[in-house]
Motif scaffolding. Structure first.
Motif, short mmCIF file in Angstrom:
data_model
loop_
_atom_site.label_atom_id
_atom_site.label_comp_id
_atom_site.label_asym_id
_atom_site.label_seq_id
_atom_site.Cartn_x
_atom_site.Cartn_y
_atom_site.Cartn_z
N GLU A 7 -14.63 -39.66 18.72
CA GLU A 7 -14.98 -38.72 17.66
C GLU A 7 -16.40 -39.04 17.24
O GLU A 7 -16.71 -40.19 16.92
N TYR A 8 -17.25 -38.04 17.27
CA TYR A 8 -18.67 -38.28 16.99
C TYR A 8 -18.98 -37.92 15.54
O TYR A 8 -18.60 -36.85 15.06
N HIS A 9 -19.66 -38.82 14.86
CA HIS A 9 -20.05 -38.59 13.47
C HIS A 9 -21.56 -38.67 13.36
O HIS A 9 -22.15 -39.63 13.85
N ALA A 24 -13.27 -45.00 9.45
CA ALA A 24 -12.99 -45.41 10.83
C ALA A 24 -12.47 -46.84 10.88
O ALA A 24 -11.67 -47.19 11.77
N GLY A 28 -14.18 -47.92 14.37
CA GLY A 28 -15.51 -47.32 14.33
C GLY A 28 -16.57 -48.23 14.93
O GLY A 28 -16.45 -49.45 14.91
N HIS A 50 -14.18 -43.86 17.13
CA HIS A 50 -15.18 -43.16 16.33
C HIS A 50 -16.55 -43.76 16.57
O HIS A 50 -16.71 -44.97 16.54
#
Lengths: 289, 805, 160
Positions: A7-9, A24, A28, A50
């Motif tokens: 999942e890209y933030h 995350a 993360g 993440h």
């Protein structure tokens, strides 16, 4: 060799980044320059759920010479720090070390703080931070802490950065008056990780006698190995200091291991050679300071 | 300058031998090259589950978790393969001594024998998704203990293949007695001096920057297959694909597009992927592509070099070799798809430029649970030259003689050619040197490097606390091996010249040098010539590009084809000009009557006249139609024995290989403290006969030397006892950067080959061959410590210093 | 893991594309935008084949996610020639000095050298070596690449 999905933030502010990291948690991972992380992702040696990309946080692209030292923000690239004349004047060891970090193109993208967090014992910058007694500023949602180099590097590729934390900057203290530094290493190819390396610092008093002599060793322990050799050198002028004894003292403190590129014995030998050379270089620089 | 065709045809124009700029470059410099992965934008992509174990039995493959991956199209294991494809891959080069040749299945059947062996093939919408599916496939392995290391394998009770006793795939002895009839061992016993020693070379690999790759398109309407593959032999891939997929040969076309380096590894074929990707394309009715990634290339293509050599030599007081006995253990890895070419070359090229009193060589080719071994640039010669040149250095050291003097006393002399070494070469034919001048080559090298004044330089360096040393290495290289290559040349009615040959290109500049040959032979401007290589649609018969053979083989074939076309053009033009063909010349694309300015006819027009037409598609063509009055009524429009069109095809098939040679020298400095090794100077004298394009030949030498430097100081494949390759990345497999390669000084000697019309010899591999020998010689000279294993790292030099005390 | 819409200015042309977060910039350029001149040799940042200019600075496109550089300027080998197609001094120098063989590493060298000579129009031998020290070539042995860089500097000096 393609990364596993994540999942890209793309946070736009530090607050957003810390929120994303907090959510995350241990799943993360922070993406800054990516020059160490992305190879691991491509090889699927790391597969975080993440990825928090901090490249939009221009507020972290800072580089300041403060009274306490050079403060390098999390988005300051190696090249930016290497090229900065104010930084070179305030803390010459940074440029001396950065020239040995990989290749120019990697340095265009890689970040100084990212290298510290990556905590590779074969890398130059952790040794620099350790030698200078610097610190890393870690932020989490609602809190910030400064961790000294001694406490920051906890093992090979392991740092004190906890889940939900972001290393926002690092502080490289300035040199005392009449001080000099040097960085020496031997790598198989130009730009490779060092088989062994030494960052050295020598300070002199008004009579040009040694008051501080210490080194940080690269690639010969799980973390940068900091060795104070002031006593061994004796409070003497550099010309009559016991550099070879100092080098032997450094050799006694390290725990090198063999790998496919070098035997443990060779690494120990190199550390002795490089320690003596780097200490002499640093003392020369201190005399010129 | 490039298009100027001075004088007539033949060898009198300036193009042959000129440093003409490469015609490939404009496209490659602007991002317009077409490498394998640049093709097939919309193709499905394949990825493979590869064995993580060096030796294991496959108990079960569970794909269930992968079935939910978005974009998954197909998963295949060995059990899914049709009968023809389910067989082991072909053993390409059988040899009577290869009594236990073994090859892998395209997908592992029940056993895996090295880390990286393909087990499952996945096809998905893109490579990311295919890798996602691979990661979810569970293979249950019963892990077996592997055999790693050639000496370990030679004495181990554990077997790589259950039915190959002692892990010995092949065993071969060749012996050439002395003139007096003594065997090598007798000659050594009878010699005034004898020495024995052991020499090791480690594994390296071709490592082109573009990995392998295959892209297949099945035309269901036409029932035909087009395969693009990053190969050094498209014609043979085509035959293999047709055979293993059960397709009629004319329904299969194989094209080598721009290829990003080969260096040997891409001559191996058919790779499993070269069969599986086309098969999947047919099965799925979709375009399928596989682009190898770097990790796959390390563990599932091929390596070379690893050999252990035991040498025993007898010699006289002058250093003349009276007898030489060499025993070789060759590490073949898990399979022998390319036969035993590498140890054959080592054992037959070992005598080099020397007349050896009596020679015996014996090799055993041993299986290990590692990646298979097939030729890498130099192909066994670097090892051979390391043996022979270290032997010369040992003799010199023993006698206290100059190293070049010992070599000189053993040289075959210029008046001794053709010189029969009495051995059978890699092409199955007698190993007979065609030409060379080794004393002159040595003289040039000594002058270039300053051999005779080096002792002063060394003494001066020593006075400054520096250690320097000089080393030398000489080699002879069989190049241009047969059986044949062909060329086709067509001149079309627009005056363009279309040249094609079946062998492939991987950066050697064939489009340029073959155009130089054609332009020179035909008397046309270079700009009018275009060259196509490696495309079976254009030329179906070929062997491939390897063994420094492309220029010799296809170069001569194209020259011969051009001569046919030239002769036909002169014949037709003679008719049209009402002149004698003997009075004609071709220059600037025109056929002219010598000494009659104005009496000329363009080749374009000759091309028109060569093809009698009923229909005119343009004004030019109208000149060849039936009412144009161009033909005579007393013979048919296409005369007996003639064919329409101004084109020709010919083949060059040599009696045997031609032998290039060279000598290298280097000055190295070793750091007394850190044991780092730096090459201060590197000098090359090179003889590959006539040069077609000296700029390109120099480039080949530079690149070869750089790979040699890699092999001497940096590159090795490091396996642990579990058969894991510990350095399967560019981070740890240390190919030299610009900062590690010295400036290379070159000089050329040209002794033309008498074996072919152009007098040329191959140049592709030359640069790499003697480098390990040269560097070992130089480090030994600097350090005074025997160097008998290569490559050598600073850590190893440090350890050698310690043990030498 | 939905696709993310990004805008890149590639060789002066604004390009919009939707990619997953994990899409490497190298793959985005090659496969999504059809600019196959950028090559992929190792995908772990060592070989330099994939080097492109990001806001003018050379970077490894295999160590950059396309989404990270949303909104930025990228120059690939396809963008080095003049708008009329005339090759740049660096490209011409490589042709003149035989600075390439198989051509696979060449785009990375060209991008690296273009930036190097922009920042340092007359580099010393040492500076040239340092400048290209992160790019692998398996064919040329580098000698003619080094020569090409010096020659490009000459051409640029002649033409300004």
């Amino acid at each position: 060799m393609k990364p596993a999905p994540f999942e890209y933030h793309a946070p736009r502010s530090l607050g957003e980044a810390l929120d994303a990291l907090a959510e995350a948690g241990a799943d993360g991972k922070v993406l800054a320059g990516g020059q160490s992380l992305i190879p691991m992702l491509n090889m699927r040696l790391a597969a975080p759920a993440h990825l928090i990309d901090i490249n939009r946080l221009t507020e972290l692209a800072t580089l300041d010479v403060e009274p306490g030292g050079v403060r390098v923000g999390a988005l300051a690239r190696h090249a930016q720090v290497e090229r900065s004349e104010p930084v070179a004047a305030a803390q010459p060891l940074l440029r001396q070390a950065l020239r040995l970090v990989a290749h120019p193109v990697i340095r265009n993208r890689g970040t100084v703080v990212g290298s510290l967090v990556h905590a590779d014992p074969a890398a130059e910058l952790p040794a620099v931070l350790a030698l200078l007694g610097g610190s890393v500023r870690l932020a989490r949602r609602g809190a910030t802490r400064d961790v000294t180099a001694a406490a920051f590097f906890t093992g090979p590729m392991e740092s004190a950065t906890g889940p939900g934390e972001l290393a926002v900057s690092a502080l490289f203290p300035l040199l005392p008056a009449r001080s000099g530094t040097a960085f020496r290493e031997v790598a198989r190819r130009h730009g490779d990780y060092a088989l062994a390396g030494i960052a050295a610092l020598v300070s002199l008093d008004d009579d040009l006698r040694i008051t501080v002599a210490r080194v940080a060793c690269v690639s010969v322990g799980p973390v940068p190995v900091l060795v104070d050799v002031t006593e061994v050198c004796g409070h003497r002028p550099p010309a009559s200091a016991g550099w070879d004894a100092a080098a032997r003292a450094v050799q006694d403190r390290i725990e090198p291991e063999a790998d496919i590129h070098a035997s443990a014995g060779y690494r120990r030998h190199l550390i002795g050679v490089l320690a003596e050379q780097a200490l002499r270089d640093a003392a020369r620089a201190a005399l010129d300071a | 300058m490039h298009g100027e065709a001075a004088g007539g045809g033949g060898m009198t124009t300036k193009l042959f031998g000129e440093p003409v700029r490469r015609r490939e470059d404009p496209r490659l410099l602007t991002g317009q090259g077409r490498y394998l992965d640049d093709l097939g934008t919309h193709a499905l992509e394949a990825a493979f589950v590869r064995s993580p174990h060096a030796h294991a039995r496959i108990r079960d493959v569970d794909v269930s978790a992968a079935l939910d991956v978005d974009g998954l199209v197909a998963i295949y294991t060995w059990e899914d393969l049709p009968a023809l494809l389910a067989q082991p891959l072909p053993l390409l080069i059988p040899h009577p001594a290869l009594t236990h040749g073994r090859t892998a299945y395209p997908l592992a059947r029940d056993l895996v024998r090295h880390v990286g062996e393909p087990v499952v093939m996945v096809v998905a919408r893109d490579r990311y998704l295919a890798e996602d599916a691979c990661a979810l496939i569970r293979v249950d392995y019963e892990v077996l203990k592997p055999v790693v290391g050639v000496e370990e394998a030679a004495r181990s009770a554990r077997l790589v293949h259950d039915d190959v006793p002692g892990n010995v795939g092949a065993h071969l002895v060749q012996e050439v007695p002395s003139a007096a009839g003594l065997g090598a061992r007798e000659a050594i016993e009878a010699a005034p001096h004898t020495l024995s020693f052991r020499l090791d070379i480690e594994r390296s690999a071709s490592m082109p920057l573009e990995g392998r790759g295959v892209y297949a398109r099945w035309d269901a309407d036409d029932q035909s297959l087009r395969v693009y593959t990053s190969t050094q032999t498209s014609t043979s891939v085509r035959m293999a694909v047709a055979a293993r997929l059960g397709l009629p040969l004319p329904k299969v076309e194989v094209i080598a597009p721009d290829v990003g380096g080969g260096f040997g590894v891409k001559i191996v074929h058919p790779w499993p992927e070269e069969l599986l990707v086309p098969w999947a394309a047919i099965a799925l009715g979709r375009e399928v592509k596989w682009t190898e990634d770097r990790r796959e290339h390390f563990v599932s293509s091929a390596h070379e070099r690893a050999q252990v050599h035991s040498v025993r030599v007898g010699f006289d007081d002058d250093g003349r070799v009276l007898g030489l006995d060499v025993t070789i253990l060759h590490d073949h890895g898990a399979y022998t798809p390319y036969g035993i070419i590498v140890p054959i070359i080592t054992s037959t090229q070992l005598p080099g430029p020397y007349r050896i009193g009596a020679y015996r060589v014996e090799f055993s080719s041993i299986y290990t649970n590692t990646v298979q071994v097939t030729p890498y640039r130099g192909a066994g010669r670097p090892q051979a030259v390391f043996c022979m040149e270290r032997t010369m250095d040992h003799i010199a050291a023993h006698l206290g003689a100059d190293r070049t003097a010992v070599r000189a006393v053993n040289f075959i002399q210029p008046d001794e050619f053709p010189y029969d070494q009495g051995l059978i070469f890699q092409d199955g034919r007698p190993l007979i040197y065609d030409s060379g001048d080794y004393p002159e080559s040595l003289r040039m090298l000594k002058e270039l490097i300053g051999w005779d004044s080096f002792p002063e330089l060394k003494a001066r360096a020593a006075a400054e606390g520096r250690r320097i040393g000089i080393g030398i290495g000489c080699y002879v290289e069989g190049t241009g091996v047969g059986p044949y290559e062909g060329g086709h040349v067509q001149i079309t009615s627009d005056g363009r010249v279309h040249v094609s040959t079946g062998l492939t290109s991987q950066g050697q500049g064939h489009e340029t040098v073959f155009a130089q040959i054609a332009a020179t032979e035909l008397g046309v401007p270079l700009e009018r010539v275009s060259v196509v290589t490696g495309d079976t649609r254009r030329f179906g018969y070929a062997v491939g590009t390897f063994a420094s053979r492309a220029a010799v083989m296809s170069g001569n074939a194209i020259a011969l084809a051009c001569r046919k076309v030239r002769e036909k053009a002169l014949r037709i033009a003679a008719d049209a000009l009402e002149a004698d063909p003997g009075d004609l010349e071709i220059a600037d694309g025109e056929v002219r009557v010598v000494g009659s300015p104005g009496a000329a006819i363009p080749l374009a027009t000759v091309a028109v006249l060569s093809n009698p037409l009923r229909y005119a598609f343009d004004a030019e063509a109208a000149r060849a139609t039936q009412f144009a009055g161009a033909s005579s009524f007393d013979r048919p429009p296409v005369a007996e024995g003639e064919e329409p069109g101004l084109e020709g095809r010919d083949y060059y098939s040599p009696l045997r290989s031609t032998f290039a040679s060279g000598m290298h020298a280097a000055i190295v400095e070793t750091d007394p403290l850190t044991a780092e090794i730096r090459i201060l100077r590197y000098a090359v004298v090179h003889d590959c006969g006539n040069l077609i394009n000296p700029m390109i030949v120099e480039g080949q030498i530079h690149g070869g030397v750089a790979q040699g430097v890699g092999g001497a100081l940096y590159e090795r494949m490091v396996y642990d006892e579990h058969g894991q390759l510990l350095n399967a990345s560019f981070m740890d497999f240390l190919m030299p950067y610009a900062t590690e390669v010295p400036f290379i000084e070159t000089a050329h000697l040209q002794t033309p080959s008498p074996l072919n019309p152009l007098g040329i010899k191959g140049a592709g591999e030359a640069g790499v061959i003697p480098v390990s020998a040269v560097i070992a010689s130089a480090v030994e000279d600097a350090e005074g410590i025997e160097i008998d294993r290569m490559p050598i790292s600073p850590s190893e030099l440090f350890d050698l210093r310690r043990s030498a005390g | 893991m939905t696709d993310i819409a990004i805008t890149l200015t590639v060789n002066g042309v604004v390009r919009q594309v939707e990619v997953p977060g994990r899409r490497l910039l190298s793959d985005c350029l090659r496969h999504d935008l059809g600019l196959t001149g950028t090559h992929v040799g190792c995908e772990h940042g060592v070989c330099g084949c994939c080097t492109v200019l990001l806001d003018g600075e050379p970077v490894r496109s295999c160590l950059t996610f396309a989404v990270t550089v949303d909104g930025h300027d990228i120059t690939t080998v396809e963008g080095l020639a003049a708008p009329d197609g005339a090759m740049s001094p660096v490209q011409r120098a490589f042709a003149e000095c035989h600075g390439l063989q198989c051509g696979f590493c060449t785009p990375g060298f060209l991008c690296t050298v273009t930036a190097l000579l922009r920042d340092n129009p007359s580099p010393t031998g040492e500076e040239v070596l340092e400048g290209i020290s992160g790019n692998l070539c398996r064919c040329t042995g580098y000698q003619n690449i080094v020569k090409s860089v010096h020659r490009a500097a000459e051409i640029m000096a002649e033409e300004t």
